[in-house]
Structures are given as structure tokens and as C-alpha cells.
Scaffold this motif. Sequence first.
Motif, PDB file in Angstrom:
ATOM      1  N   ILE A 139      28.967  53.102  40.042  1.00  0.00           N
ATOM      2  CA  ILE A 139      29.893  53.133  38.896  1.00  0.00           C
ATOM      3  C   ILE A 139      31.341  53.195  39.377  1.00  0.00           C
ATOM      4  N   PRO A 140      31.665  54.110  40.289  1.00  0.00           N
ATOM      5  CA  PRO A 140      33.068  54.139  40.746  1.00  0.00           C
ATOM      6  C   PRO A 140      33.490  52.844  41.426  1.00  0.00           C
ATOM      7  N   LYS A 141      32.584  52.217  42.157  1.00  0.00           N
ATOM      8  CA  LYS A 141      32.964  50.972  42.851  1.00  0.00           C
ATOM      9  C   LYS A 141      33.278  49.877  41.833  1.00  0.00           C
ATOM     10  N   PHE A 142      32.398  49.689  40.864  1.00  0.00           N
ATOM     11  CA  PHE A 142      32.625  48.627  39.871  1.00  0.00           C
ATOM     12  C   PHE A 142      33.818  48.953  38.968  1.00  0.00           C
ATOM     13  N   LEU A 143      33.865  50.175  38.431  1.00  0.00           N
ATOM     14  CA  LEU A 143      34.994  50.497  37.544  1.00  0.00           C
ATOM     15  C   LEU A 143      36.309  50.473  38.309  1.00  0.00           C
ATOM     16  N   GLY A 144      36.267  50.905  39.559  1.00  0.00           N
ATOM     17  CA  GLY A 144      37.468  50.850  40.386  1.00  0.00           C
ATOM     18  C   GLY A 144      37.942  49.419  40.584  1.00  0.00           C
ATOM     19  N   TYR A 145      36.971  48.522  40.747  1.00  0.00           N
ATOM     20  CA  TYR A 145      37.321  47.114  40.904  1.00  0.00           C
ATOM     21  C   TYR A 145      38.022  46.588  39.647  1.00  0.00           C
ATOM     22  N   PHE A 146      37.444  46.864  38.492  1.00  0.00           N
ATOM     23  CA  PHE A 146      38.052  46.337  37.260  1.00  0.00           C
ATOM     24  C   PHE A 146      39.385  47.022  36.945  1.00  0.00           C
ATOM     25  N   GLU A 147      39.508  48.277  37.343  1.00  0.00           N
ATOM     26  CA  GLU A 147      40.805  48.945  37.210  1.00  0.00           C
ATOM     27  C   GLU A 147      41.873  48.213  38.036  1.00  0.00           C
ATOM     28  N   THR A 148      41.487  47.834  39.257  1.00  0.00           N
ATOM     29  CA  THR A 148      42.408  47.085  40.122  1.00  0.00           C
ATOM     30  C   THR A 148      42.770  45.735  39.515  1.00  0.00           C
ATOM     31  N   VAL A 149      41.762  45.036  39.013  1.00  0.00           N
ATOM     32  CA  VAL A 149      42.014  43.716  38.420  1.00  0.00           C
ATOM     33  C   VAL A 149      42.973  43.852  37.236  1.00  0.00           C
ATOM     34  N   LEU A 150      42.721  44.851  36.397  1.00  0.00           N
ATOM     35  CA  LEU A 150      43.611  45.065  35.250  1.00  0.00           C
ATOM     36  C   LEU A 150      45.024  45.394  35.703  1.00  0.00           C
ATOM     37  N   ALA A 151      45.133  46.257  36.696  1.00  0.00           N
ATOM     38  CA  ALA A 151      46.470  46.649  37.168  1.00  0.00           C
ATOM     39  C   ALA A 151      47.232  45.427  37.668  1.00  0.00           C
ATOM     40  N   ARG A 152      46.560  44.572  38.430  1.00  0.00           N
ATOM     41  CA  ARG A 152      47.253  43.413  39.008  1.00  0.00           C
ATOM     42  C   ARG A 152      47.558  42.350  37.950  1.00  0.00           C
ATOM     43  N   ALA A 153      46.822  42.393  36.833  1.00  0.00           N
ATOM     44  CA  ALA A 153      47.048  41.410  35.768  1.00  0.00           C
ATOM     45  C   ALA A 153      48.095  41.902  34.765  1.00  0.00           C
ATOM     46  N   GLY A 154      48.601  43.105  34.966  1.00  0.00           N
ATOM     47  CA  GLY A 154      49.618  43.623  34.057  1.00  0.00           C
ATOM     48  C   GLY A 154      49.121  44.754  33.180  1.00  0.00           C
ATOM     49  N   GLY A 155      47.820  45.023  33.205  1.00  0.00           N
ATOM     50  CA  GLY A 155      47.293  46.225  32.568  1.00  0.00           C
ATOM     51  C   GLY A 155      46.634  46.033  31.223  1.00  0.00           C
ATOM     52  N   GLU A 156      46.901  44.903  30.561  1.00  0.00           N
ATOM     53  CA  GLU A 156      46.387  44.791  29.198  1.00  0.00           C
ATOM     54  C   GLU A 156      45.042  44.068  29.149  1.00  0.00           C
ATOM     55  N   TRP A 157      45.007  42.841  29.647  1.00  0.00           N
ATOM     56  CA  TRP A 157      43.778  42.050  29.662  1.00  0.00           C
ATOM     57  C   TRP A 157      43.431  41.640  31.087  1.00  0.00           C
ATOM     58  N   LEU A 158      42.163  41.345  31.312  1.00  0.00           N
ATOM     59  CA  LEU A 158      41.726  41.005  32.673  1.00  0.00           C
ATOM     60  C   LEU A 158      42.368  39.717  33.168  1.00  0.00           C
ATOM     61  N   VAL A 159      42.527  38.760  32.255  1.00  0.00           N
ATOM     62  CA  VAL A 159      42.989  37.424  32.650  1.00  0.00           C
ATOM     63  C   VAL A 159      44.145  37.004  31.738  1.00  0.00           C
ATOM     64  N   GLY A 160      45.317  36.917  32.296  1.00  0.00           N
ATOM     65  CA  GLY A 160      46.446  36.416  31.522  1.00  0.00           C
ATOM     66  C   GLY A 160      46.853  37.360  30.412  1.00  0.00           C
ATOM     67  N   ASP A 161      47.453  36.793  29.373  1.00  0.00           N
ATOM     68  CA  ASP A 161      48.064  37.639  28.348  1.00  0.00           C
ATOM     69  C   ASP A 161      47.283  37.665  27.044  1.00  0.00           C
ATOM     70  N   ARG A 162      46.002  37.245  27.114  1.00  0.00           N
ATOM     71  CA  ARG A 162      45.197  37.333  25.896  1.00  0.00           C
ATOM     72  C   ARG A 162      43.758  37.663  26.228  1.00  0.00           C
ATOM     73  N   VAL A 163      43.040  38.078  25.215  1.00  0.00           N
ATOM     74  CA  VAL A 163      41.664  38.531  25.417  1.00  0.00           C
ATOM     75  C   VAL A 163      40.792  37.357  25.871  1.00  0.00           C
ATOM     76  N   SER A 164      39.851  37.648  26.770  1.00  0.00           N
ATOM     77  CA  SER A 164      38.875  36.662  27.227  1.00  0.00           C
ATOM     78  C   SER A 164      37.474  37.241  27.024  1.00  0.00           C
ATOM     79  N   TYR A 165      36.472  36.373  27.220  1.00  0.00           N
ATOM     80  CA  TYR A 165      35.109  36.898  27.065  1.00  0.00           C
ATOM     81  C   TYR A 165      34.791  37.982  28.085  1.00  0.00           C
ATOM     82  N   ALA A 166      35.446  37.964  29.249  1.00  0.00           N
ATOM     83  CA  ALA A 166      35.194  39.025  30.232  1.00  0.00           C
ATOM     84  C   ALA A 166      35.694  40.381  29.730  1.00  0.00           C
ATOM     85  N   ASP A 167      36.795  40.397  28.981  1.00  0.00           N
ATOM     86  CA  ASP A 167      37.260  41.658  28.386  1.00  0.00           C
ATOM     87  C   ASP A 167      36.213  42.212  27.427  1.00  0.00           C
TER      88      ASP A 167
END
Lengths: 238, 238
Positions: free
Chosen positions: A141-169
Motif C-alpha cells: 500500500i505505501p509503495k503504490f500510494l507513494g507512487y501516485f502521490e509522486t505522480v500527482l505532485a509532479r503533475a501539479g497536484g490536482e489530476w494525474l494527467v494534465g489539467d483535467r480529470v482522466s479515467y485513471a483519476d
Amino acid sequence: MHYELYYWPGIQGRGEFVRLALEEAGADYVDVAREAGGMERLMALLEGEDVARPPFAPPFLKTGDLLIGQTANILLFLGPRLGLAPEDEAGRLWVHQLQLTLADFAAEGHDVHHPVSVNLYYEDQRDEARRRAADFIESRIPKFLGYFETVLARAGGEWLVGDRVSYADLSLFQVVAWLRYAFPRAMQRLGDSHPLVGALHDRVAARPHVKAYLKSERRLSFSEDDLFRHYPELDEGA
Amino acid sequence: MHYELYYWPGIQGRGEFVRLALEEAGADYVDVAREAGGMERLMALLEGEDVARPPFAPPFLKTGDLLIGQTANILLFLGPRLGLAPEDEAGRLWVHQLQLTLADFAAEGHDVHHPVSVNLYYEDQRDEARRRAADFIESRIPKFLGYFETVLARAGGEWLVGDRVSYADLSLFQVVAWLRYAFPRAMQRLGDSHPLVGALHDRVAARPHVKAYLKSERRLSFSEDDLFRHYPELDEGA
């Protein structure tokens, strides 16, 4: 475009990743196996000898002449059509990559309660499940959630990909909801460690279409027949 | 187009699905982590804080500005570029669907010897592995191989998709090779039950580029560090 979703009628399961995308987009779809006679139609596509390109398992999606299996593959197809994936190839590959990582995470979540065999009852593999659950909570759990936390941080914090919601969100929302249901004590402790993931969960849940869906009868309950299950003896501190 | 493949240097692993595609196509590629200084370059992309779209795990592929993770996603990208996927969208989705099913099969094959945790040694989960292996041999291998036998039969018997080799055929070859290595007794008994799958394995192995690759030093050995492992006590009749 009209979509027919085929999935087991009693659980959220992997079908929920597809349902959430269809619901968020306000798509015209039917959840076939929940209609009268629907299970027969599902089984006819799953086991019919005249199906040229048979799926291995539900969920699968039918639209026009296309029959598409594998959850992430369905979302690969739906993403651009529902406005839930970027237009450019690089963006589409990236959101698909995240979805496949979420699929791996969900599969591991399932195997927590079924580490030996999907053909045995949980009660017949409970000892193995206890060992696996401890590792899942401590390490995975920490490894996966940590990964997505990193992805969100590098994407600007709001959505995983770009500036709008995607199916991955939407799928990350679902996995977090499952984790909170299955491992409430562990997730309470871990919650503050992944603030961007937690905020994304709430942001998705508050979207009008998703919010209406979650309150509707179309949203099935969490249960101990599902991918993630709440067995108190598998949670932290049991 | 020049491709950089990043994968653990000592095993076939999931990277092998990508290597086989690159080799069959005669692509211009480098297996980065097997070069001098390559592991440092792999870790820099895996853990570097300036990687905008970080992969969760190897394998990943770099070409131009693109960094693509998740094995099936890499093949989704490479397929049309290497002539290993159909041109039409329906065909591409179908070959990807088959690849994702093979990925599930391979993940289950791995979990046979690691049913509790990837963080523990095999020896510390051998009892659980014995139970899981029995189920894998009795139930899962026949289910997956039976599925691909059906797909081959409905496609005409030669290739999984259409009238030419695809990356899914290469991956099915690899999974069969792994199964024969890991479970020789079980596979000997089962071999005749899936004649089309067996013939496909041989057909892939005989292709000139694949044949040359399998004889070369670029093809790593099967081993007990890999996705599929030969532990005699886990095979049938142990």
C-alpha cells in the motif's frame, strides 16, 4: 454511441472502473447483466462458440461490431471518446500506463484474501491471507500510494494527467475507496501520508455525475464478494 | 527509430516480451542495463526526482522524448511501428487484449513461488507456494492455455491475430517456454491437450530472427530469479 457493459451483476469489481468512466461522461450505456435476461447474454458472449474474438473474462464492452475485453483496454478505447484521456499519443500512453499500474494494485488487493487460489473459499486460505495482508499493508500500500502521490505532485497536484480529470483519476478514487473499506485502521494511519491522493479521492467523489452515481442504486455496495474485502482479522492491529 | 530498453539485466522477466518484439523486428535497440553504467541510468529514470512521468517499475522504453512504462503499454506503442500489430483499431485493441491476458497469466505464474510477498524469499513461503502451485497446475494453466487454444482455432490456427505474427504470438511463445521450464512434468502431460499452442511455440522459435536471438548471448538463461522458476517440489507429482 451506445455502450453495453458486461460484468458480474452483484459486485463493483473491475467493472467499476468502467462504470465510473461511463457515469462521469454521462454516456449512454446499459449494465447488461443487471437487466432481465442479462446474465444469459453475458454468458453467450463469454462461452459462445461463434464469438470470433472471445474475452477471457468480464468485464467486456460491446459497441457496434466491437467486443472489447480487459478493463484497461476498454478504458483505452473509451478514454478519448468520453473525453477522459488526452488527445495526443504520449498523453494517452501515459494515462494507460497509470491505469495498468492501478490494475496491478487492484489485483494485489484481491490476492490478499485469495493468496492460494481463486477456486478456494477465503476461509480455506485464511492463514496464508493473514501473512499476505501484513505484507500488503506494510509494504505494498505505501509503495503504490507513494507512487501516485509522486505522480500527482509532479503533475501539479490536482489530476494525474494534465489539467483535467482522466479515467485513471476515477480508478484511483475507486482503489482508495476500496482500501478504506477493506483496511480502515491501516488507512487511517496512512491517510495523512498521501495528502494529494486523499484530496484526489474527495475531488472525484464531489464531481456532479460521480456524486449522483454514488448515491444511486446503480452503485453497488462494497462486499465480501468483491475485489477488496473487509475481513477485520486482515486489517492492521488485528 | 532507436529504442532504449530498460530492464533488470540478469533475467528474462517481463522485459523479455519487449526484447522478443524488438528482436523479431530487427529493431535498432540497446538493452541499457546490460551495458557499462547502465544500471545507474536505469535507476536515474526510476528514482530521479526530475522525471515528469516516472515509471512504477521496469521494464520501460525510451525513444526520443517518450518514456513508456508497463510491458503491455510498451508493446501497444511498438506494435504498429515494428509491424507486429494490425493496422486497424479493432485489431490493435484485440492484440492488446490478448497481451493483457498473457500479462495476467505471467503474473499468476510469478505468484506461484511468491504467494505471500515479493519481499520474502521463496524458502520463507514454500508451504504456501506448494498449495498455490497445485492449483495453478490443476486449474489455471489449463484455463489459460485452453483459452489461447480457442483463440488460435477461431483465427485459423496459425497466428493469434490475422494472417501474420503479432507481439502477442511472441509473448505466448515466451509463456509456453517458461511453463515448460518451470513445470516440465505438468506440461508434458498437458502438452497434447493444446496442439495449436504447441505448434505456435515452435513456429515462433523457428522464425529466423527469433532463432538467432535465442542462440545469442543476448538471450538470458532461465533461472530461479525469474518470473517463472523451476522448483521441482512445485511441479506435478512432486
